[in-house]
Design an enzyme around this catalytic site. Sequence first.
Site, PDB file in Angstrom:
ATOM      1  N   ASP A 468       0.853  -1.180   0.000  1.00 27.44           N
ATOM      2  CA  ASP A 468       0.000   0.000   0.000  1.00 27.44           C
ATOM      3  C   ASP A 468       0.891   1.232   0.000  1.00 27.44           C
ATOM      4  O   ASP A 468       2.053   1.136   0.379  1.00 27.44           O
ATOM      5  CB  ASP A 468      -0.800   0.042   1.316  1.00 27.44           C
ATOM      6  CG  ASP A 468      -2.104  -0.696   1.169  1.00 27.44           C
ATOM      7  OD1 ASP A 468      -2.350  -1.192   0.073  1.00 27.44           O
ATOM      8  OD2 ASP A 468      -2.862  -0.787   2.156  1.00 27.44           O
ATOM      9  N   THR A 470      -0.414   4.628   1.337  1.00 26.20           N
ATOM     10  CA  THR A 470      -0.730   5.424   2.520  1.00 26.20           C
ATOM     11  C   THR A 470      -0.486   4.623   3.793  1.00 26.20           C
ATOM     12  O   THR A 470      -1.039   3.544   3.963  1.00 26.20           O
ATOM     13  CB  THR A 470      -2.202   5.883   2.465  1.00 26.20           C
ATOM     14  OG1 THR A 470      -2.412   6.450   1.189  1.00 26.20           O
ATOM     15  CG2 THR A 470      -2.499   6.883   3.541  1.00 26.20           C
ATOM     16  N   ASP A 790      -4.189  -2.624   5.050  1.00 23.90           N
ATOM     17  CA  ASP A 790      -4.703  -2.197   6.347  1.00 23.90           C
ATOM     18  C   ASP A 790      -6.227  -2.173   6.377  1.00 23.90           C
ATOM     19  O   ASP A 790      -6.825  -2.338   7.418  1.00 23.90           O
ATOM     20  CB  ASP A 790      -4.149  -0.819   6.731  1.00 23.90           C
ATOM     21  CG  ASP A 790      -4.336   0.201   5.604  1.00 23.90           C
ATOM     22  OD1 ASP A 790      -5.030  -0.130   4.617  1.00 23.90           O
ATOM     23  OD2 ASP A 790      -3.802   1.314   5.698  1.00 23.90           O
ATOM     24  N   ASP A 794      -8.740  -5.047   1.980  1.00 19.82           N
ATOM     25  CA  ASP A 794      -7.501  -5.744   1.604  1.00 19.82           C
ATOM     26  C   ASP A 794      -7.526  -7.221   1.979  1.00 19.82           C
ATOM     27  O   ASP A 794      -6.633  -7.967   1.605  1.00 19.82           O
ATOM     28  CB  ASP A 794      -6.293  -5.095   2.296  1.00 19.82           C
ATOM     29  CG  ASP A 794      -6.001  -3.707   1.754  1.00 19.82           C
ATOM     30  OD1 ASP A 794      -6.157  -3.528   0.531  1.00 19.82           O
ATOM     31  OD2 ASP A 794      -5.649  -2.817   2.533  1.00 19.82           O
TER      32      ASP A 794
END
Length: 1166
Positions: A468, A470, A790, A794
Amino acid sequence: MANNSYSGVKNSTMEANHNGEFNCTLKDLRSLMELRGTEGITRIEESYRDIQGLCNRLKTSPVDGLSGQPADIEKRKTVFGQNLIPPKKPKTFLQLVWEALQDVTLIILEVAAVISLGLSFYHPPDAAGGVEDENESEAGWIEGAAILLSVICVVLVTAFNDWSKEKQFRGLQNRIEQEQKFTVVRGGQVIQIPVAEIVVGDVAQIKYGDLLPADGILLQGNDLKIDESSLTGESDHVKKTLEKDPMLLSGTHVMEGSGKMLVTAVGVNSQTGIIFTLLGSGEDDDDDEEEKKKEKEEKKKQRKNKKQDGSVENRKKAKAQDGAAMEMQPLNSDEGAEAEEKKKANLPKKEKSVLQGKLTKLAVQIGKAGLVASAITVIILVVRFVIDTFWVQNLPWIKECTPVYIQFFVKFFIIGVTVLVVAVPEGLPLAVTISLAYSVKKMMNDNNLVRHLDACETMGNATAICSDKTGTLTMNRMTVVQAYIGEKHYKKVPEPESIPSSSLDMLILGIAVNCAYTTKIMPPEKEGGLPSQVGNKTECALLGFAIDLKRDYQAIRNEVPEEKLYKVYTFNSVRKSMSTVLKMADGSYRMFSKGASEILLKKCCKILIANGEPKVFRPRDRDDMVKKVIEPMASEGLRTICLAYRDFPVSDGEPDWDNENDILTGLTCICVVGIEDPVRPEVPDAISKCQHAGITVRMVTGDNINTARAIATKCGILQPGDDFLCLEGKEFNRRIRNEKGEIEQERIDKIWPKLRVLARSSPTDKHTLVKGIIDSTVAEQRQVVAVTGDGTNDGPALKKADVGFAMGIAGTDVAKEASDIILTDDNFSSIVKAVMWGRNVYDSISKFLQFQLTVNVVAVIVAFTGACITQDSPLKAVQMLWVNLIMDTFASLALATEPPTESLLLRKPYGRNKPLISRTMMKNILGHGVYQLIIIFTLLFAGERLFDIDNGRNAPLHAPPSEHYTIVFNTFVLMQLFNEINARKIHGERNVFEGIFNNLIFCSIVFGTFVIQIVIVQFGGNPFSCVALSIDQWLWCTFLGFSSLLWGQVISSIPTSRLKFLKTAGHGTQKEEIPDEELEELEDMDEIDHAERELRRGQILWFRGLNRIQTQIRVVKAFRSSISLYEGLEKPESRSSIHNFMTHPEFRIEDSDTSFLPATKELRSD
């Protein structure tokens, strides 16, 4: 949703209740909450007339809520379920023990031990005057018992490990939702109740900052915006209104506004609960078999019916939409149903980890070799005895002597079993367990909480990481990094002294009052952490900017509380700006505005210059500013925000505040700031380590492609001059799908090797990419993919990946449940530590193998030849046990606890097919084996002359232990002891002592073993068949042992490439053979690959033949490993996004068909 089999409460038993009590079923509510936006409103109107109608059916009041009567609350809990997601039942210790016992190596051992134990109790009538050595006879049972003891030891260690790990993880989970309370209206009173007490029909008050604890429908809202990214992956906040989208989902955050909602689904029936259940957390595995069968039959009927009516119009609908929507087509064919029925019968078990697979194969091979050796031993002994007795001595077969002959044969069999026992490396599973357990414990210090032990070693093989952006690569903290103030472009936050004080005061006042008062910067939760940002992240960035300029925005807010704000124009998508009007003391008004720079600058006619005075700002100046300031900021992936103000003097009278166009003109620009989500400082270094280690890092993000590209460049994922692809989700989908909208593996294979950034991607895209890379066959090695995530969305990708990393701080519970390792600090650099530990586990096992196999080869050959030549093993059973069990166990401890070094990251991943025993290791094993055999046989057949002692060979039965055989035993053990130091290096390094003192366990074990050996020899006496030796003899034994180290240097001087006859062993599952032509080109490659390619086709077929069972275990079980409710229903390939899992758990797809089409909305909503 009507036909789902996994609702938390048994639907069938509820039907009667519903109709009696509430005119609304659990199924109705669940299918209603599956819908979004206008679809939901349409369904409410069709089924209940309006929301008031739904309230009436649920017997609740939108104003006063539920009555709060305990009986009513209980009834609702019974009918609609409780607001709890039951945790998965932890496995009992006994279950874990049973699982540990399934190890093939252990099974071989158990069988050998039981046979040995059984035979040791067989005492026929003693007709031939004591055929067996008494000590051997008495100690016969020790052998079997000791082997069983070692098995019990391994099993308990493994089970205890798993149990404590599970406990540790549960402790981590327990903080979730335990003390959380929520505001509801009951009996007209606003009260706070624990989240678990919320029931369907409750009217809950929701406000900014809440995490919604249940699904519901909006009753009334004020400017309500929800962050649904944890469910949908979309980072944009969703506006909720009664007219457009009243559906509120559990697990989502309220980002703006407030309101009231009617709770319609709780616990396992809420959207988050459904996903949890999908990941196998819900306790649905106790459904009755009959119920399952009925459901299956019903589904088949429904499928056939639906095929007639639904499928044609759905296809038309799907074609009307763009490529991304193509994945919403049905797969309702009868062939699908038949394929599904066929597949159910032969679903494979969960695939073992790479290392487990290789070790199991190796153990089976060694076991088979041992079996052959022991069988030959027994045959030779029997044949020799028969020829000697009945032919050479010409004795007749006498009936009375039969028991004696049997006893001879049994003794031969026991010698055979001893050879077998020595051959089977029982230290192997222990070494693996110790190595993994040690690593897992140490990884906790490196912020890796390992949930599945084998994930640790799988990480060592990782070839790709899909991360990811972020929060993992970046800090998930919007921060002002550049500013244009007073005609000067600052590339970093300026010092407050460099800004004119008048401009600075204006700027800070504007930021303080013109950001929502619900947005604040809070002190850090943990000591030493960063301050936590609450509310809108862009506003948080501006408030943080004020703090960086050493000003206190809170003091201004205390002076100007929210009630004193004269008028607020809130931010919306049309205005693209937010303005706040203050009434000044002299009766004039001042308005502060902030918004997207390209929009707000058009409304500015002045700008503050270096001395703090306003200057005229013409369109020409604006174009200059766009070119020189705004575009450079945007190209670095920054979001640009303009801050401006306007004064309305008293003389102009009260403006017409409703005429926004007039109000929002003639502004004076204070400054333009560039906001970014900064890259974590340690990430670029971590990514470059990954790249050196042969691991490709890919970024998968929902952000726009420019920002993603800028961040990827800063991280080092994109290197200038590289040949790479950056795609958006839509383009990615267009490229991987054929005309029918089906995903094709060949198309994915063209994209993934060069793909580095996937922007604006949905959870489905992430899952598709991970699955595509894992299933790909274009690379020489099967790719091993790690994924970070997160959000709840996901979950599928984390489950599909070989190793899933969830974020410990920002991660949702769903993500954690789907993961293998939890990063307790949410930091990418911790993943690099996991790679190091994973590779270290691999090397530790190889070191142990190198040592173990040398011991085994020598011990088997000595026992085998000794038994055949002298009709008795030179190493007695108990001595064998000391060598075998204690040295193995100690050695596994010593070699499996070597700490990792940075040098592990300087080589490429081994890959799934890399043999455990490389040619260099094979050279070491054979080299040391030959040396030890020469020494042992010299001592065995000439030792009595060399040391001038009595001959120990052919000693009569009942003879006391001899010095001769004690020296053989002692030298043998000391050679193993010094060879343990050699075994520390497996890549042909010369300095075997490097870093030896970093591993205290190793040093203490080598020293401890030496001390125990002295005790055994000097004081072991009859049980150990030993005699005390003199100092001279000890020195000779030690010298012969020490010379192993010198011999090791000789071996490492011989280049491996010269020894063409060496083969590798301990392979993973082989793929197609590489043609001989390639071998010439590859001659100069590193030894690992070279060794792999040395395997000729015949050998591969032989390996395949030997290990047919393991070879068939090919399907990676992504979801099914933890989903018991889909037992026999599902293969992970058939799922592509979380919504599709929720719709149709029953369709399957043939193995060969890599395309997969999820179910349609039509199927979902009935």
